[in-house]
Design an enzyme around this catalytic site. Structure first.
Site, PDB file in Angstrom:
ATOM      1  N   ILE A 210       0.815  -1.215   0.000  1.00 29.88           N
ATOM      2  CA  ILE A 210       0.000   0.000   0.000  1.00 29.88           C
ATOM      3  C   ILE A 210       0.848   1.264   0.000  1.00 29.88           C
ATOM      4  CG2 ILE A 210      -2.092  -0.945   1.032  1.00 29.88           C
ATOM      5  CD1 ILE A 210      -1.066   0.013   3.754  1.00 29.88           C
ATOM      6  N   GLU A 212       5.200   3.003  -0.122  1.00 26.17           N
ATOM      7  CA  GLU A 212       6.646   2.814  -0.057  1.00 26.17           C
ATOM      8  C   GLU A 212       7.266   4.109   0.413  1.00 26.17           C
ATOM      9  OE1 GLU A 212       8.498   1.705  -3.724  1.00 26.17           O
ATOM     10  OE2 GLU A 212      10.517   1.816  -2.858  1.00 26.17           O
ATOM     11  N   PHE A 215      12.464   4.068   3.529  1.00 27.68           N
ATOM     12  CA  PHE A 215      13.113   3.018   4.311  1.00 27.68           C
ATOM     13  C   PHE A 215      12.417   1.671   4.274  1.00 27.68           C
ATOM     14  CE2 PHE A 215      13.316   7.210   6.203  1.00 27.68           C
ATOM     15  CZ  PHE A 215      14.642   7.489   5.921  1.00 27.68           C
ATOM     16  N   ASP A 330      13.794  16.334  12.851  1.00 31.18           N
ATOM     17  CA  ASP A 330      13.514  15.789  11.526  1.00 31.18           C
ATOM     18  C   ASP A 330      12.027  15.841  11.320  1.00 31.18           C
ATOM     19  OD1 ASP A 330      15.243  15.129   9.646  1.00 31.18           O
ATOM     20  OD2 ASP A 330      15.897  13.291  10.616  1.00 31.18           O
ATOM     21  N   LYS A 332       9.980  16.269   9.114  1.00 29.84           N
ATOM     22  CA  LYS A 332       9.143  15.715   8.052  1.00 29.84           C
ATOM     23  C   LYS A 332       8.163  14.738   8.692  1.00 29.84           C
ATOM     24  CE  LYS A 332       9.199  13.227   3.689  1.00 29.84           C
ATOM     25  NZ  LYS A 332       8.804  11.862   4.072  1.00 29.84           N
ATOM     26  N   SER A 337       2.720  13.784   4.937  1.00 28.64           N
ATOM     27  CA  SER A 337       2.820  12.368   4.559  1.00 28.64           C
ATOM     28  C   SER A 337       2.932  11.484   5.791  1.00 28.64           C
ATOM     29  CB  SER A 337       4.015  12.137   3.627  1.00 28.64           C
ATOM     30  OG  SER A 337       5.211  12.217   4.366  1.00 28.64           O
ATOM     31  N   ASN A 338       3.308  12.067   6.885  1.00 24.87           N
ATOM     32  CA  ASN A 338       3.437  11.277   8.110  1.00 24.87           C
ATOM     33  C   ASN A 338       2.281  11.506   9.070  1.00 24.87           C
ATOM     34  OD1 ASN A 338       5.752   9.877   7.411  1.00 24.87           O
ATOM     35  ND2 ASN A 338       7.056  11.587   7.988  1.00 24.87           N
ATOM     36  N   ASP A 351       6.037   7.455  11.769  1.00 24.61           N
ATOM     37  CA  ASP A 351       7.426   7.564  11.339  1.00 24.61           C
ATOM     38  C   ASP A 351       8.329   8.248  12.349  1.00 24.61           C
ATOM     39  OD1 ASP A 351       8.771   6.509   9.334  1.00 24.61           O
ATOM     40  OD2 ASP A 351       8.314   8.018   7.846  1.00 24.61           O
TER      41      ASP A 351
HETATM   42  N1  LIG Z   1      -0.320   2.364   9.389  1.00 25.16           N
HETATM   43  C1  LIG Z   1      -0.572   2.579   8.100  1.00 25.16           C
HETATM   44  N2  LIG Z   1      -1.795   2.377   7.606  1.00 25.16           N
HETATM   45  C2  LIG Z   1      -2.067   2.609   6.305  1.00 25.16           C
HETATM   46  N3  LIG Z   1      -1.167   3.034   5.418  1.00 25.16           N
HETATM   47  C3  LIG Z   1       0.078   3.254   5.841  1.00 25.16           C
HETATM   48  C4  LIG Z   1       0.460   3.035   7.198  1.00 25.16           C
HETATM   49  N4  LIG Z   1       1.753   3.333   7.320  1.00 25.16           N
HETATM   50  C5  LIG Z   1       2.175   3.738   6.116  1.00 25.16           C
HETATM   51  N5  LIG Z   1       1.170   3.682   5.221  1.00 25.16           N
HETATM   52  C6  LIG Z   1       1.221   4.033   3.797  1.00 25.16           C
HETATM   53  O1  LIG Z   1       2.501   3.771   3.294  1.00 25.16           O
HETATM   54  C7  LIG Z   1       3.070   4.962   2.774  1.00 25.16           C
HETATM   55  C8  LIG Z   1       4.541   4.938   3.026  1.00 25.16           C
HETATM   56  O2  LIG Z   1       4.741   5.063   4.401  1.00 25.16           O
HETATM   57  P1  LIG Z   1       6.178   5.280   4.997  1.00 25.16           P
HETATM   58  O3  LIG Z   1       6.028   5.644   6.423  1.00 25.16           O
HETATM   59  O4  LIG Z   1       7.007   4.101   4.685  1.00 25.16           O
HETATM   60  O5  LIG Z   1       6.763   6.400   4.094  1.00 25.16           O
HETATM   61  P2  LIG Z   1       6.799   7.968   4.201  1.00 25.16           P
HETATM   62  O6  LIG Z   1       6.571   8.411   5.588  1.00 25.16           O
HETATM   63  O7  LIG Z   1       5.891   8.513   3.160  1.00 25.16           O
HETATM   64  O8  LIG Z   1       8.276   8.228   3.748  1.00 25.16           O
HETATM   65  P3  LIG Z   1       9.601   8.080   4.595  1.00 25.16           P
HETATM   66  O9  LIG Z   1       9.548   6.783   5.307  1.00 25.16           O
HETATM   67  O10 LIG Z   1      10.639   8.124   3.541  1.00 25.16           O
HETATM   68  O11 LIG Z   1       9.610   9.248   5.530  1.00 25.16           O
HETATM   69  C9  LIG Z   1       2.337   6.108   3.468  1.00 25.16           C
HETATM   70  O12 LIG Z   1       2.320   7.262   2.695  1.00 25.16           O
HETATM   71  C10 LIG Z   1       0.952   5.526   3.629  1.00 25.16           C
HETATM   72  O13 LIG Z   1       0.220   5.740   2.462  1.00 25.16           O
END
Ligand SMILES: Nc1ncnc2c1ncn2[C@@H]1O[C@H](COP(=O)(O)OP(=O)(O)OP(=O)(O)O)[C@@H](O)[C@H]1O
Length: 684
Positions: A210, A212, A215, A330, A332, A337-338, A351
């Site tokens: 769903i 990426e 990390f 940090d 972000k 997105s987080n 995150d």
């Molecule tokens: N608990 C969750 N439930 C539903 N979707 C999730 C969840 N955690 C992550 N995701 C989905 O996966 C995507 C990637 O999450 P991830 O935390 O790996 O990356 P990020 O925060 O966007 O980037 P980075 O890890 O580089 O800071 C998110 O944008 C979200 O759409």
């Protein structure tokens, strides 16, 4: 443990229990010893005296040192130089405890060695043989400093027996109970059998993926009739495997330490061989970023946006109020997105450990990987203030700043970082600083800066509000101007002028309450009312009929129905955005549809959602945020020998000056508002 490992470990990562023990010993030192120690860290005598007078002098000192990116290596050097061995050993002892091996995945111990082979009844207590085998293994893999019992680490404490890992067919038949999801001693979170995670994600199939991040890949897993999100760390990460694993540990530790309704719930983890998985509660509505930028009619309504930022602010102010406060820098992490959204758009910050990796781009080995990392860092830069980029000053004000960017995203519907048609970076934060600069060019006086700040807010509100929020009837959604002002305050270049998160939360709560009241008041009038109480006998004149004038006027408003305001219409689908016309409430349960029907009508593209005049608001008393103001002031000089790692970290990827961050059409949405100021015209 090598010195370089200590140098890359920040003081603010020290677990509370270690800090507690350390400060207890330090506080009990003879005063002259303590002063010798403190003066190594703080040069300013006044500062030092103030600190001496505070009740918890060592704790405060360590906290402030941590805020300046002091490392465990710095601390150990100072303690060693002063021959303060007892407190030094407390730190050394900790550093040996939760250590994940820093070996490559291929050199990890085989499963049979990472898991106890004792029967399930003794899963919590590794057998002597196992402990001995592991110790031998670790002594080969992990060079240690000092002496002391080998500490448990994540793979060790994972109580899954090797049989659950190796004998696939038998495992399938095991009951979940016997799979024994248990709590390892130091994390307090569950270790899941890897094979169960594998099954739950269909062996990490692409169909289950769903998301990426930098990390890891994120999968939707079905385990025990429940949906989870499983993040499997990338073994080929550009960050380097040992760093990724270190962050895995940080994530587990932090998420189990800092629990809050608006902080992502870590359900557990799973480790086998080279596979490291973090298991979270599944958030069906995706990230705030997804929901703000899905190129469709499913963009969030104003009420929803306010609700999301309110919940997020609640979590951040909670982290800031903890002792020690969690300041990440940090930020972000606090980017859109987080901020992940639950079924009813309840937000959770995610995150924790992994975002920290962005702070140390210099660790990146190789050219190819640095390209990937640079994009991650750029994303982070979009949320960072100048003072951090210039000299790496950490403080809660940084989090406030990044939250200001999130507020801008919510107001404008734009991304924190966009790429212009000329492939240049366009930072949303520059929207405020450019307008501030205009004010500055006239005069540098304080008043002018205040004025330019409020002008920036006015400008954003007039010209940059998300077109999806606009109606013909009102210039902007309910109290959006206040939010624009709040965003500009958060984004003030002078960090001391930024409001503490408690105040940010307070303001948002006020706006949210106003919106609720507005929607609630309307709902009362639209939903079937309970029969009025019988009039007292002395007032037994006939009650007005429901078809009176006010009802007529409401009926007229109903004729202008539009899309739902408070209804989340976009089911969480990462790959299939809906077309703009697909604004529908079909995803809602019946009860919710009727609940929010008025709201939807109010948000018609031609009918005001909320009117600014409609609500008065009450005041909320929020405990004073005591920590906020202190951080920055107490460190005018600091210790010359303490390196600041942050500023150099970003040197290769500093944002382009605002003058060049100025081109590219950013918003192709309908009803684009007029964009006549510098920022807008530069984007045209
Ligand atoms: N608990 C969750 N439930 C539903 N979707 C999730 C969840 N955690 C992550 N995701 C989905 O996966 C995507 C990637 O999450 P991830 O935390 O790996 O990356 P990020 O925060 O966007 O980037 P980075 O890890 O580089 O800071 C998110 O944008 C979200 O759409």
């Amino acid at each position: 443990m090598s010195n370089s490992t200590f140098n890359s470990e920040y003081l603010y990562n020290l677990p509370a229990a270690v800090v507690h023990e350390f400060t207890r010993v330090m506080d009990s030192l003879p005063y002259s010893d303590w002063q010798r120690f403190a003066s190594q860290v703080i040069c300013d005598q006044t500062e030092l005296r103030l600190l001496e007078q505070s009740g918890r002098r060592t704790e405060t000192l360590i906290h402030k040192w941590g805020c300046r990116n002091g490392t465990v290596g710095d601390l150990i050097t100072v303690l060693q130089d002063l021959e303060l061995f007892r407190p030094r050993d407390i730190i050394l002892k900790w550093r040996r405890i939760p250590q994940l091996s820093s070996t490559s995945p291929s050199s990890l111990p085989p499963p049979s060695l990472t898991h106890s082979s004792s029967p399930s009844s003794s899963l919590f207590t590794p057998s002597k043989d196992f402990t001995r085998a592991l110790s031998n293994l670790e002594s080969k893999l992990l060079p240690r400093t000092g002496t002391g019992p080998p500490p448990p680490d994540l793979p060790r404490t994972c109580p899954c027996p090797p049989s659950t890992v190796l004998k696939e067919s038998k495992k399938e038949e095991r009951s979940y109970d016997s799979c024994a999801v248990k709590s390892p001693p130091f994390t307090g979170v569950m270790c899941w059998p890897f094979n169960e995670v594998q099954r739950g994600t269909d062996n990490f199939s692409a169909a289950r993926q769903i998301g990426e991040g930098g990390f890891g890949h994120v999968y939707r897993a079905s385990m025990r009739n429940t949906d989870f999100a499983v993040k499997r760390l990338k073994e080929d990460s550009h960050m380097g495997w040992s760093v990724v694993k270190e962050s895995f540990k940080t994530e587990v530790e932090r998420l189990s330490q800092y629990r809050h309704p608006n902080i992502m719930d870590l359900v557990g983890y799973s480790v086998e061989g080279g596979a490291y998985c973090l298991i979270y509660v599944y958030m069906p509505s995706g990230s705030l970023e997804d929901r703000l930028h899905c190129e469709s009619g499913s963009a969030l309504s104003w009420s929803q946006r306010v609700k999301v930022v309110l919940g997020s602010a609640k979590a951040i102010q909670y982290l800031h109020s903890c002792s020690p406060a969690l300041i990440h820098g940090d930020v972000k992490r606090y980017g859109s997105s987080n901020i992940l959204l639950g079924e009813h758009l309840d937000p959770k910050l995610s995150d924790f450990g992994l975002a920290r990796l962005c702070r140390n781009p210099s660790r990146t080995p190789g050219k190819t990987s640095s390209v990937a990392q640079t994009s991650t860092v750029r994303g982070t830069l979009a949320y960072l203030p100048d003072e951090y980029l210039k000299d790496g000053q950490l403080g809660m004000e940084i989090d406030v700043y990044s939250f200001g960017v999130v507020l801008l995203e919510v107001l404008t519907g734009r991304r924190a970082l966009e790429t212009s048609s000329q492939s240049k970076n366009v930072y949303l934060k520059d929207l405020v600083s450019e307008l501030e600069d205009d004010g500055k060019s006239c005069s540098r006086s304080k008043d002018t800066r205040e004025l330019s700040n409020s002008q920036a807010a006015e400008n954003i509100w007039k010209k940059h509000l998300d077109p999806w929020l606009m109606t013909d009837a009102t210039p902007g959604p309910h109290r959006s101007k206040e939010i624009a002002q709040l965003a500009c305050r958060c984004l003030d270049r002078r960090r001391k002028k930024r409001p503490p998160m408690t105040e940010v939360f307070d303001t948002l709560l006020d706006v949210h309450t106003g919106l609720e009241a507005l929607n609630g008041r309307v709902t009362v009038r639209t939903s079937p009312s309970p029969p009025p109480p019988p009039p007292p006998p002395h007032l037994s004149c006939p009650m007005p009929l429901r078809s009176d004038k006010s009802v007529d006027s409401l009926s007229r408003q109903f004729s202008k129905l539009g899309p739902q305001e408070n209804t989340f219409c976009c089911s969480h689908n990462h790959s299939f955005p809906r077309p703009p016309s697909a604004v529908t409430c079909s995803d809602l349960p019946e009860s919710r549809k009727s609940e929010e029907s008025w709201d939807s009508r109010y948000s018609s593209s031609r009918v005001p959602c909320e009117s600014d005049e409609s609500q008065g608001y009450s005041q909320y008393l929020v405990p004073a945020c005591t920590a906020q103001g202190n951080t920055s002031q107490l460190w005018p000089e600091g210790n010359g020998h303490i390196k600041n790692t942050q500023s150099s970290s970003f040197s290769g990827v500093l944002p382009e000056p605002s003058s060049v961050a100025s081109d590219g059409a950013m918003n192709t949405r309908p009803q684009e508002p007029e964009e006549s100021d510098e920022f807008a015209s530069s984007l045209a």
